[in-house]
Design a protein around this motif. Structure first.
Motif, short mmCIF file in Angstrom:
data_model
loop_
_atom_site.label_atom_id
_atom_site.label_comp_id
_atom_site.label_asym_id
_atom_site.label_seq_id
_atom_site.Cartn_x
_atom_site.Cartn_y
_atom_site.Cartn_z
N ALA A 130 -113.72 75.13 12.24
CA ALA A 130 -113.63 75.99 13.35
C ALA A 130 -114.04 77.37 13.23
O ALA A 130 -114.75 78.13 13.99
N ARG A 131 -113.42 78.12 12.06
CA ARG A 131 -113.58 79.54 11.77
C ARG A 131 -115.00 79.73 10.99
O ARG A 131 -115.63 80.67 11.18
N GLY A 132 -115.26 78.80 9.98
CA GLY A 132 -116.59 79.38 9.07
C GLY A 132 -116.22 80.15 8.14
O GLY A 132 -115.04 80.62 7.99
N GLY A 133 -117.14 80.43 7.05
CA GLY A 133 -116.96 81.40 6.24
C GLY A 133 -115.92 81.03 5.09
O GLY A 133 -116.21 79.75 4.56
N LEU A 134 -115.21 81.82 4.39
CA LEU A 134 -114.22 81.23 3.38
C LEU A 134 -112.94 81.41 4.22
O LEU A 134 -112.14 82.44 3.77
N PRO A 135 -112.52 80.33 4.78
CA PRO A 135 -111.14 80.49 5.61
C PRO A 135 -109.98 80.39 4.72
O PRO A 135 -109.86 79.66 3.78
N ILE A 136 -108.86 81.28 5.07
CA ILE A 136 -107.54 81.33 4.65
C ILE A 136 -106.85 81.02 5.52
O ILE A 136 -106.81 81.16 6.76
N ARG A 137 -105.96 79.75 5.34
CA ARG A 137 -105.00 79.23 6.34
C ARG A 137 -103.51 79.87 5.90
O ARG A 137 -102.89 79.45 5.08
N LEU A 138 -103.18 80.92 6.56
CA LEU A 138 -101.96 81.63 6.34
C LEU A 138 -101.10 80.98 7.06
O LEU A 138 -99.69 80.73 6.20
N GLU A 139 -101.05 80.34 8.11
CA GLU A 139 -99.66 79.37 8.64
C GLU A 139 -100.50 78.19 9.25
O GLU A 139 -101.50 78.24 9.82
N PRO A 140 -99.56 77.03 8.80
CA PRO A 140 -100.25 75.81 9.45
C PRO A 140 -100.36 75.41 11.02
O PRO A 140 -99.58 76.07 11.85
N GLY A 141 -101.35 74.71 11.28
CA GLY A 141 -101.32 74.08 12.78
C GLY A 141 -102.43 74.41 13.49
O GLY A 141 -103.38 75.32 13.07
N ALA A 142 -102.61 73.99 14.49
CA ALA A 142 -103.55 74.24 15.74
C ALA A 142 -103.66 75.68 16.18
O ALA A 142 -102.39 76.43 15.80
#
Lengths: 283, 283
Positions: free
Chosen positions: B145-157
């Motif tokens: 959904a974000r695109g780029g080189l995404p970093i998931r800092l916190e889990p979830g929707a």
């Protein structure tokens, strides 16, 4: 490390907003909704020849300009020697977020040139805070960072704010007649404006579509008593032709989706919704 | 309202992650980092001829497929009669997030066809929850959904998670050898994996660059004991040639930035980082 880098930042038209000042600029901002435009600002950063602040000019379309949010980003990133050259087809002071775009583009490009190793959120925060401190905007930067039709659910930089979006990418038409002072509106009494903005946001969240975004933006400008005579006249003509249009916050600018302005006999500038948000285009 | 709509969702390679199960799928997910690819999935939704579930097939590259996350999105959006046709150059089960892309593309396109009037966050949440419930992924959807080189800092929707990004858009190379079962890894003991993933995330946040993303992904796969023999061999050869490469989570797939795989004598598939995140391309 590189000698020069270029970032592209979409223009951003706010349709409606509520103002949320805070002493911490990262928590200050606006709620509201708008449009990221395929027309935007290309910002090139290079090391000033002698690497000093005295030499680090800011230009816009080849002319030297005073642009406090760009200075604020230089300061926050610790890059006094960043020379900034911006190019855009968008008019300044007309509600297209050019100052926010210059700040955000400077952050992205200076991060590459000076090897600052900051994350996207940190770059957006630097530009947002610089823009808030300069008093030139409250929500363009986070909208420009996201792209699309951004909804600002909660005010502030990425660590504090919250975003959503309208899932559509319509054609955009606009007519820019001139400037409205953002500083003047934001420094005045914003209570009525904020009530109208909060109501528009609640109604958009219930039904997040492009048509609704325009209709709520039109209602907001009227309730907040911001509609200029020229935009008022355009809106009336567009509605008489069966379409809808609204005013860009804050500029003497009318915008619409699809062919609403053309259908009413105007010769608008045409662009698309910018899908990608901001980022480097070369380094 | 429209008869048919098409969405594009980028492929997504996860480089490292930690697993965060939760009984509420909107709060379940992963932390970690990855790459949104310009190679992705085009998902077209149309109303099934008689509007019933029995008639609402799912196809991938022209072949009928069982795809539980797509069924989950149909259910969450209340559109049992949504026929879904997906086209992609990416292999299934090889760590490119094809199932997440099909779920998210179905959400975007079905929202347009069936006039569901949901926001982008609501569409991403529907696809994320459907993917989590199907056990096919934990973090691809929010990265896509974000695109780029995404970093998931916190889990979830979106309402629960938090994202950041690496501010760079390098060229991507990959070699896909075959499948690794995501369900099998995620249903096993993920404690060691999660420790390694948390450590990689902390190190990436300190210095969010593409080179670091690859190096930390390589370290993660080794620490989590997930590296396949074929990827191990590619990584060794690439490092001997002065470059760096890592493994896609979860697939028997090696990836690298720039020309690292080519420089080591391989003939990789080449694409770009996808800038825009997901969205409708026609309606």
């Amino acid at each position: 490390m590189t000698d020069e880098a270029t970032a592209f930042v979409p223009g951003h038209v706010t349709g409606f907003f509520s103002a949320h000042p805070h002493e911490d600029p990262a928590r200050a901002g606006s709620r509201g909704a708008g449009i990221a435009l395929s027309h935007g600002v290309r910002v090139t950063v290079r090391r000033a020849d002698d690497g000093t602040e005295a030499d680090s000019e800011t230009t816009l379309n080849g002319e030297s300009v005073a642009m406090p949010p760009v200075g604020g980003v230089r300061e926050r990133l610790g890059v006094p020697g960043a020379a900034v050259d911006a190019e855009t087809p968008l008019p300044l002071g007309s509600g297209f977020g050019v100052s926010g775009a210059m700040a955000l583009g400077t952050a992205y490009a200076a991060n590459a040139v000076f090897d600052r190793r900051l994350s996207e959120n940190a770059l957006v925060a630097a530009a947002h805070c610089a823009e808030v401190e300069a008093g030139t905007g409250l929500g363009d930067v986070v909208g420009q960072a996201r792209g699309g039709l951004p909804i600002r659910l909660e005010p502030g930089a990425p660590d504090h704010g919250a975003m959503d979006g309208v899932p559509a990418r319509p054609r955009v038409e606009y007519l820019a007649f001139g400037e409205v002072s953002t500083e003047e509106v934001l420094s005045g009494d914003t209570a009525a404006l904020t009530r109208a903005g909060e109501r528009a946001l609640a109604d958009l969240r219930e039904r997040p579509t492009p048509d609704r975004l325009v209709a709520l933006s039109r209602r907001f400008a009227r309730e907040a008593e911001l509609t200029t005579d020229r935009v008022e006249s355009v809106v009336a003509n567009v509605r008489a032709a069966g379409g809808d249009a609204a005013m860009a916050m804050l500029g003497d600018t009318a915008f619409a989706f699809g062919t609403a302005l053309s259908d009413a006999g105007y010769d608008p500038v045409v662009c698309d919704v910018h899908r990608a948000g901001s980022g480097l285009v070369s380094e």
